[in-house]
Scaffold this motif. Structure first.
Motif, PDB file in Angstrom:
ATOM      1  N   THR A   4       7.522  76.246  36.237  1.00  0.00           N
ATOM      2  CA  THR A   4       7.525  75.019  37.027  1.00  0.00           C
ATOM      3  C   THR A   4       7.298  73.789  36.145  1.00  0.00           C
ATOM      4  O   THR A   4       7.889  72.730  36.396  1.00  0.00           O
ATOM      5  CB  THR A   4       6.460  75.068  38.137  1.00  0.00           C
ATOM      6  N   THR A   5       6.498  73.928  35.107  1.00  0.00           N
ATOM      7  CA  THR A   5       6.270  72.819  34.171  1.00  0.00           C
ATOM      8  C   THR A   5       7.562  72.474  33.442  1.00  0.00           C
ATOM      9  O   THR A   5       7.897  71.301  33.252  1.00  0.00           O
ATOM     10  CB  THR A   5       5.167  73.172  33.163  1.00  0.00           C
ATOM     11  N   ILE A   6       8.286  73.502  33.041  1.00  0.00           N
ATOM     12  CA  ILE A   6       9.559  73.289  32.338  1.00  0.00           C
ATOM     13  C   ILE A   6      10.549  72.579  33.262  1.00  0.00           C
ATOM     14  O   ILE A   6      11.204  71.609  32.866  1.00  0.00           O
ATOM     15  CB  ILE A   6      10.136  74.621  31.821  1.00  0.00           C
ATOM     16  N   ILE A   7      10.646  73.045  34.501  1.00  0.00           N
ATOM     17  CA  ILE A   7      11.589  72.450  35.455  1.00  0.00           C
ATOM     18  C   ILE A   7      11.190  71.003  35.771  1.00  0.00           C
ATOM     19  O   ILE A   7      12.056  70.112  35.830  1.00  0.00           O
ATOM     20  CB  ILE A   7      11.685  73.318  36.728  1.00  0.00           C
ATOM     21  N   TRP A  24       9.532  73.293  23.432  1.00  0.00           N
ATOM     22  CA  TRP A  24       9.047  72.242  22.530  1.00  0.00           C
ATOM     23  C   TRP A  24      10.157  71.697  21.642  1.00  0.00           C
ATOM     24  O   TRP A  24      10.188  70.508  21.332  1.00  0.00           O
ATOM     25  CB  TRP A  24       7.853  72.722  21.711  1.00  0.00           C
ATOM     26  N   GLY A  25      11.097  72.549  21.247  1.00  0.00           N
ATOM     27  CA  GLY A  25      12.226  72.068  20.452  1.00  0.00           C
ATOM     28  C   GLY A  25      13.068  71.058  21.217  1.00  0.00           C
ATOM     29  O   GLY A  25      13.388  69.982  20.713  1.00  0.00           O
ATOM     30  N   PHE A  26      13.381  71.394  22.465  1.00  0.00           N
ATOM     31  CA  PHE A  26      14.183  70.483  23.283  1.00  0.00           C
ATOM     32  C   PHE A  26      13.404  69.207  23.616  1.00  0.00           C
ATOM     33  O   PHE A  26      13.950  68.106  23.565  1.00  0.00           O
ATOM     34  CB  PHE A  26      14.644  71.162  24.566  1.00  0.00           C
ATOM     35  N   ALA A  73      14.662  69.641  15.581  1.00  0.00           N
ATOM     36  CA  ALA A  73      13.920  70.167  16.730  1.00  0.00           C
ATOM     37  C   ALA A  73      14.871  70.784  17.757  1.00  0.00           C
ATOM     38  O   ALA A  73      14.596  71.862  18.299  1.00  0.00           O
ATOM     39  CB  ALA A  73      13.077  69.058  17.369  1.00  0.00           C
ATOM     40  N   PHE A  74      16.006  70.101  18.016  1.00  0.00           N
ATOM     41  CA  PHE A  74      17.002  70.677  18.924  1.00  0.00           C
ATOM     42  C   PHE A  74      17.480  72.041  18.412  1.00  0.00           C
ATOM     43  O   PHE A  74      17.574  73.004  19.165  1.00  0.00           O
ATOM     44  CB  PHE A  74      18.217  69.755  19.062  1.00  0.00           C
TER      45      PHE A  74
END
Length: 129
Positions: free
Chosen positions: A4-7, A76-78, A110-111
């Motif tokens: 949910t945090t990611i979304i 974290w990369g995105f 990072a990407f």
């Protein structure tokens, strides 16, 4: 990292990308064209939006594959990629501070690390079957 945090992060970044893109296309276009930075600004918005969508997909994947620990690296990369790559280009375009272009590739790295984290999760999942 909770799915949910990611979304939610994807949703916020997506909303910001739309807002910045619209502001750039309408309110800032004359200034960006005059400075020759319109294309750079558009690149920042594209990568910002692409990776907002990728974060949304990542959140869905995290719901399906919670055992994929490498998804934290992908998140974290995105996230850092959006902040550093797109963020540095936004500031460069709006301020003319050219040395910011030197940190933009760090956001690109990072990407790449984010995408490699996704690859790693798929590889580890395939190996465990």
């Amino acid at each position: 990292m909770k799915p949910t945090t990611i979304i939610q992060t994807a949703a916020i970044f997506g909303a910001i990308a739309v807002g910045i893109g619209a502001f750039g296309a309408h309110g800032l276009k004359p200034m960006l064209e005059a400075s020759g930075r319109l294309e750079t600004f558009e690149t920042a918005v594209k990568y910002h939006f692409y990776h907002s969508l990728a974060l949304f997909g990542l959140g869905i994947l995290a719901l399906i594959k919670p055992e994929w620990k490498s998804l934290v690296l992908t998140f974290w990369g995105f996230t850092l990629g959006i902040l550093i790559f797109s963020g540095s280009l936004y500031v460069l375009c709006l301020s003319g501070i050219t040395w910011l272009g030197a940190i933009t590739p760090l956001g690109g790295v990072a990407f790449i690390l984010g995408w490699l984290g996704l690859f790693w999760g798929g590889l580890k999942s395939a190996e465990s079957k």
